[in-house]
Design an enzyme around this catalytic site. Structure first.
Site, mmCIF file in Angstrom:
data_model
loop_
_atom_site.group_PDB
_atom_site.id
_atom_site.type_symbol
_atom_site.label_atom_id
_atom_site.label_comp_id
_atom_site.label_asym_id
_atom_site.label_seq_id
_atom_site.Cartn_x
_atom_site.Cartn_y
_atom_site.Cartn_z
ATOM 1 N N CYS A 105 0.816 -1.215 0.000
ATOM 2 C CA CYS A 105 0.000 0.000 0.000
ATOM 3 C C CYS A 105 0.848 1.262 0.000
ATOM 4 C CB CYS A 105 -0.944 0.003 1.208
ATOM 5 S SG CYS A 105 -2.078 -1.389 1.217
ATOM 6 N N THR B 285 -8.678 -25.725 -0.276
ATOM 7 C CA THR B 285 -9.062 -25.864 -1.679
ATOM 8 C C THR B 285 -9.775 -27.204 -1.855
ATOM 9 O OG1 THR B 285 -7.005 -26.959 -2.316
ATOM 10 C CG2 THR B 285 -7.006 -24.538 -2.337
ATOM 11 N N TYR C 112 -4.203 -25.388 1.053
ATOM 12 C CA TYR C 112 -4.988 -24.212 1.435
ATOM 13 C C TYR C 112 -4.608 -23.051 0.513
ATOM 14 C CZ TYR C 112 -5.924 -26.786 5.771
ATOM 15 O OH TYR C 112 -6.320 -27.727 6.683
#
Length: 289
Positions: free
Chosen positions: A43, A271, A277
């Protein structure tokens, strides 16, 4: 002892790694990151362009060494996972020395998203068009700004990152034009709310063009042709028209995908393979609202 391999070492991957370490002190945790940096401040990237963040090192939150010392994590930058074998529970990893196989008990995928680049005539020949997703992207933009005598800039796409880049290019003293295909800036907002943003942009001297998209580049990117034939001059162009989930690896491994090829996960972030995952920009999540 559980061995966990994590693919991707930025926000999602590193959050999973540090949380997992707090929950399991004895787990072996290996993080593969294809880029040079882990745990950087995504960010903050646009704010380095203007100098609001003045020190590049402030963008680098952690290093492999600091993560090893504090969390006992085995972090390996410049290691790209190129294949997953769910049956053998291994990943194939490419680095500067060649390729290697690594086994896992549990695998966490956090590959993020890649910039969406629409097909545009002349884009491949353009030398001044950039997207911003990571620190190397930022370095390339800064090099262009510092070496090429940039005066006129164009930001294609008026989402969050596009507007942040417009703000910071303007703060650097450059002329900025924003081009947005939607009827108004910040397309997720209602038109009435977005109007306030447009007014502020124009009050600052930023040119806002909506309902238009770029269709072609000419003169190595120095000229941008819009849908209606308008020609914009640009010394630096930022492409910020969205992202797409980076799920080629998961797709090749046979994991279930859904909307826009995002990875399907359940409420535990598993998943379609219970030992694999996934987190972050690559997955589909249920909107709670």
């Amino acid at each position: 002892m559980t061995k966990v391999v994590i693919v991707g070492g930025v926000a999602g991957g590193m959050s999973a790694a540090t949380r997992l370490r707090r929950l399991q002190e004895d787990a072996e945790i290996i993080i593969f990151e294809k880029g040079p940096y882990v745990s950087f401040a995504n960010c903050g990237l646009p704010y380095y362009v203007s100098g609001e963040i003045s020190d590049r090192d402030q963008l680098l939150v952690q290093t492999p060494e600091s993560l090893k010392a504090r969390f006992n994590l085995d972090v390996r930058p410049y290691h790209e996972v190129i294949a997953i074998n769910p049956e053998m529970k291994t990943v194939t990893v490419k680095n500067n020395a060649g390729t290697l196989e690594e086994t896992y008990d549990k695998l966490i995928l956090s590959p993020g998203a890649s910039p969406f680049v629409p097909p545009m005539t002349g884009l491949d020949e353009a030398t001044n068009v950039f997207s911003l997703r990571n620190v190397p992207d930022l370095d390339a933009i800064m090099k262009q700004l510092e070496e090429k005598g940039t005066a006129e800039t164009v930001v294609i796409g008026a989402g969050f990152i596009g507007l942040e880049m417009a703000e910071n290019l303007h703060a650097r003293g450059l002329k900025v034009t924003i081009v947005e295909k939607a009827p108004h800036v910040l397309p997720p907002l209602d038109e009435e709310m977005a109007a306030f943003v447009t007014q502020e942009l124009e009050r600052k001297g930023v040119t806002v063009i909506t309902g238009q998209s770029a269709t072609a580049f000419e003169e190595a990117g120095k000229k941008i042709i819009l849908e209606d034939g308008t020609i914009l001059k640009s010394d630096l162009t930022i492409l910020s028209v969205g992202v797409q989930p980076e799920t080629k690896l998961a797709k090749a491994a046979g994991l279930a995908l859904g909307l826009r090829d995002g990875l399907k996960v359940n409420e535990h972030y598993q998943t379609s393979n219970p030992d694999i995952y996934a987190v972050g920009d690559a997955i589909i999540v249920k909107n709670q609202i």
